[in-house]
Design an enzyme around this catalytic site. Structure first.
Site, PDB file in Angstrom:
ATOM      1  N   CYS A 151       0.861  -1.184   0.000  1.00 25.07           N
ATOM      2  CA  CYS A 151       0.000   0.000   0.000  1.00 25.07           C
ATOM      3  C   CYS A 151       0.894   1.228   0.000  1.00 25.07           C
ATOM      4  O   CYS A 151       2.116   1.129   0.145  1.00 25.07           O
ATOM      5  CB  CYS A 151      -0.907   0.024   1.228  1.00 25.07           C
ATOM      6  SG  CYS A 151      -2.115  -1.318   1.296  1.00 25.07           S
ATOM      7  N   GLY A 207      -1.341   1.218  -4.823  1.00 29.89           N
ATOM      8  CA  GLY A 207      -2.673   0.749  -4.473  1.00 29.89           C
ATOM      9  C   GLY A 207      -3.730   1.474  -5.281  1.00 29.89           C
ATOM     10  O   GLY A 207      -3.759   2.705  -5.303  1.00 29.89           O
ATOM     11  N   ASN A 236       1.378   0.180   5.749  1.00 28.83           N
ATOM     12  CA  ASN A 236       1.700  -0.632   4.577  1.00 28.83           C
ATOM     13  C   ASN A 236       2.239  -1.944   5.106  1.00 28.83           C
ATOM     14  O   ASN A 236       3.185  -1.955   5.901  1.00 28.83           O
ATOM     15  CB  ASN A 236       2.759   0.071   3.716  1.00 28.83           C
ATOM     16  CG  ASN A 236       3.348  -0.845   2.662  1.00 28.83           C
ATOM     17  OD1 ASN A 236       2.662  -1.716   2.132  1.00 28.83           O
ATOM     18  ND2 ASN A 236       4.625  -0.670   2.366  1.00 28.83           N
ATOM     19  N   GLY A 237       1.631  -3.058   4.714  1.00 30.02           N
ATOM     20  CA  GLY A 237       2.139  -4.335   5.182  1.00 30.02           C
ATOM     21  C   GLY A 237       1.048  -5.339   5.430  1.00 30.02           C
ATOM     22  O   GLY A 237      -0.068  -5.227   4.909  1.00 30.02           O
ATOM     23  N   TYR A 264      10.239  -4.357  -8.279  1.00 29.32           N
ATOM     24  CA  TYR A 264       8.981  -4.019  -8.942  1.00 29.32           C
ATOM     25  C   TYR A 264       8.177  -2.906  -8.299  1.00 29.32           C
ATOM     26  O   TYR A 264       7.717  -1.990  -8.975  1.00 29.32           O
ATOM     27  CB  TYR A 264       8.112  -5.280  -9.016  1.00 29.32           C
ATOM     28  CG  TYR A 264       6.696  -5.039  -9.512  1.00 29.32           C
ATOM     29  CD1 TYR A 264       6.437  -4.872 -10.865  1.00 29.32           C
ATOM     30  CD2 TYR A 264       5.626  -4.969  -8.628  1.00 29.32           C
ATOM     31  CE1 TYR A 264       5.140  -4.649 -11.334  1.00 29.32           C
ATOM     32  CE2 TYR A 264       4.331  -4.754  -9.085  1.00 29.32           C
ATOM     33  CZ  TYR A 264       4.083  -4.586 -10.432  1.00 29.32           C
ATOM     34  OH  TYR A 264       2.826  -4.358 -10.884  1.00 29.32           O
TER      35      TYR A 264
END
Length: 493
Positions: A2, A30, A102-103, A260
């Site tokens: 995210c 996201g 984020n995670g 990426y």
């Protein structure tokens, strides 16, 4: 995966415009939902499904007042993907606290049972951030009671330590506690990235933290503080900054961030994403030569994240570099779409070929990774249909063989094209004349060169060796079953 941003500005300013700009900068992380919360004498919240530009209207921005706030773009890997799962989240007891992350929480099922089902408390969502926020608030409540209603910096770090002790997995977090300050912290292994910066203008001193440094760049911040694994930074109401190592573990940042996820103009753990991808490409070119692989006529990248590496491959092999695939910029990243049907339809829409670059040529396509193989196979078909004589494929990462429980939509190993296949068998599936993956240690060395202090990287998706000890086969099965049930229910996607 995210994206988030948190900003604590001088008194009397509104941070919402900068949060909005920051969210646009990490829209690639996201595309399912977006949200923002600010604070004046109350919380001002707006969140919903959709892209950033779709979620926030002019009237929302006028309502999101205040000099402190956090924003988020969501990529769903946990939860039922309902509207209430969008971030940010906020609680009002014992202190008003808003949070983004984020995670992924790997022991979510156990915590739900222990803290909520048996504890009598009920969740408002299926998002794992709500659990992190609840545990953080538990820590504040304990100190709030002990200190008779006073909360200071030590109490904030106590709450962070409680999260580290209770919540397992990978996460970077930003939160603000009303009338107290802003806190940013990272999981004990530093798997997920986080960046912190400052700026000063005529109004005073500004602080910001984000999941990528590009968010700081677009808003004029300079990176000032590296938040390491298990560390927390707290900005108090009077703008005092305190940084502390709360929990000590081995730093193992996710290598896939450089492969990426992140934008090339970002720095993560003081390592340039752009330069790292160039090093990936150079190493891949050397490997191609060492293997005696056939020399193509032209090198063509699969846009966008492999472009920098493909240029380096072409340079190393002394070959022409050409743009032969045109990407529709209005189609999102297929990797982070929430279900296979969305991915498959978007693959057909997002890329088109330039036939002149393929017709009658031996073409080397360069991509950053192959997960399920759907996009790669489709691209190879397009290249052959455009008249390519031979199609070779080179990848700047090793074969993906193991599920990721840390916040990437790779929940089941059966989804990987490399599962149970040799490289030759994968090449046959993709219908390519030669397939080469970058050696894993060469990949790690290319990232490590940017910061020699990074001795270890999380390579779990390539090896099945997970840095956090709580990840077991049983836990992976629970995560896989949960994600599988969500995909099978169209109402949750």
């Amino acid at each position: 995966m995210c994206g988030f941003i948190g900003i604590f500005g001088p008194d009397g300013v509104d941070v919402a415009p900068e949060i909005y700009e920051g969210l646009l900068a990490v829209q690639h992380r996201g595309q399912d939902a977006a949200g923002m919360i600010t604070y004046t004498d109350r919380f001002n919240l707006r969140k919903s499904h959709g892209m950033v530009a779709e979620v926030f209207a002019e009237e929302d921005m006028q309502r999101l007042r205040g000099n402190v706030g956090v924003g988020h773009v969501r990529y769903p890997t946990v939860g039922e993907n309902r509207s209430e799962d969008a971030q940010p989240f906020h609680h009002t007891f014992p202190l008003g606290t808003a949070m983004v992350h984020n995670g992924n929480v790997t022991n979510l099922a156990e915590l739900r049972d222990e803290l909520f089902v048996r504890g009598g408390t009920r969740l408002n969502s299926t998002c794992d951030l709500e659990v992190i926020l609840y545990v953080f608030q538990q820590g504040l409540a304990e100190r709030f009671a002990e200190n008779k209603g006073v909360i200071g910096v030590e109490d904030i770090f106590y709450a962070v330590a409680k999260v580290h002790k209770t919540v397992k997995g990978a996460y970077s977090v930003c939160a603000f506690v009303a009338d107290c300050g802003m806190v940013a912290f990272r999981d004990p292994y530093g798997i997920k990235p986080i960046c912190f910066g400052e700026k000063t203008d005529e109004g005073g001193r500004w602080f910001a933290c984000a999941s990528e440094s590009v968010v700081l760049d677009v808003n004029g911040y300079r990176r000032t503080t590296e938040i390491g694994p298990g560390e927390a930074v707290f900005i108090s109401h009077d703008r005092g900054l305190t940084q502390r190592k709360v929990t000590v573990e081995k730093h193992t940042p996710c290598i896939f961030e450089w492969v990426y996820f992140s934008r090339p103009d970002s720095f993560l753990d003081n390592v340039s994403v752009y330069k790292t991808r160039r090093r990936f490409g150079k190493a891949l070119g050397k490997q191609w030569k060492a293997l005696g692989a056939p020399m193509p006529d032209v090198v063509i990248p699969v846009p966008d994240s492999s472009r920098d590496a493909a240029m380096a491959v072409a340079s190393e092999l002394k070959l022409r570099y050409r743009e032969g695939l045109v990407k529709n910029r209005y189609i999102g990243r297929t990797f982070i779409m929430p279900d296979q049907a969305s991915r498959s339809s978007s693959i057909r829409r997002k890329l088109n070929v330039i036939p002149l670059e393929f017709r009658g040529k031996d073409v080397l396509l360069v991509d950053d990774s192959i997960v399920r193989g759907n996009t790669s196979r489709r691209i190879v078909q397009m290249a052959r249909a455009a008249g390519a004589r031979r199609v070779y494929f080179a990848v700047t990462s090793p074969p993906l063989i193991a599920p990721c429980p840390y916040g990437v939509d790779m929940a089941s190993k059966t989804e990987f094209v490399a599962d149970g296949r040799t490289v030759e068998e994968i090449a046959e599936f993709l219908d390519v004349d030669r397939l080469v993956y970058l050696d894993r240690e060469a990949m790690n060395q290319a990232a490590r060169k940017g910061n020699p202090c990074l001795e270890h990287f999380c390579n779990a998706c390539f090896t099945g060796d997970y840095p956090t000890e709580d990840v077991t086969l049983e836990r992976l099965k629970v995560i896989e079953d949960e994600r599988g049930s969500q995909r099978s229910n169209p109402a949750t996607l």
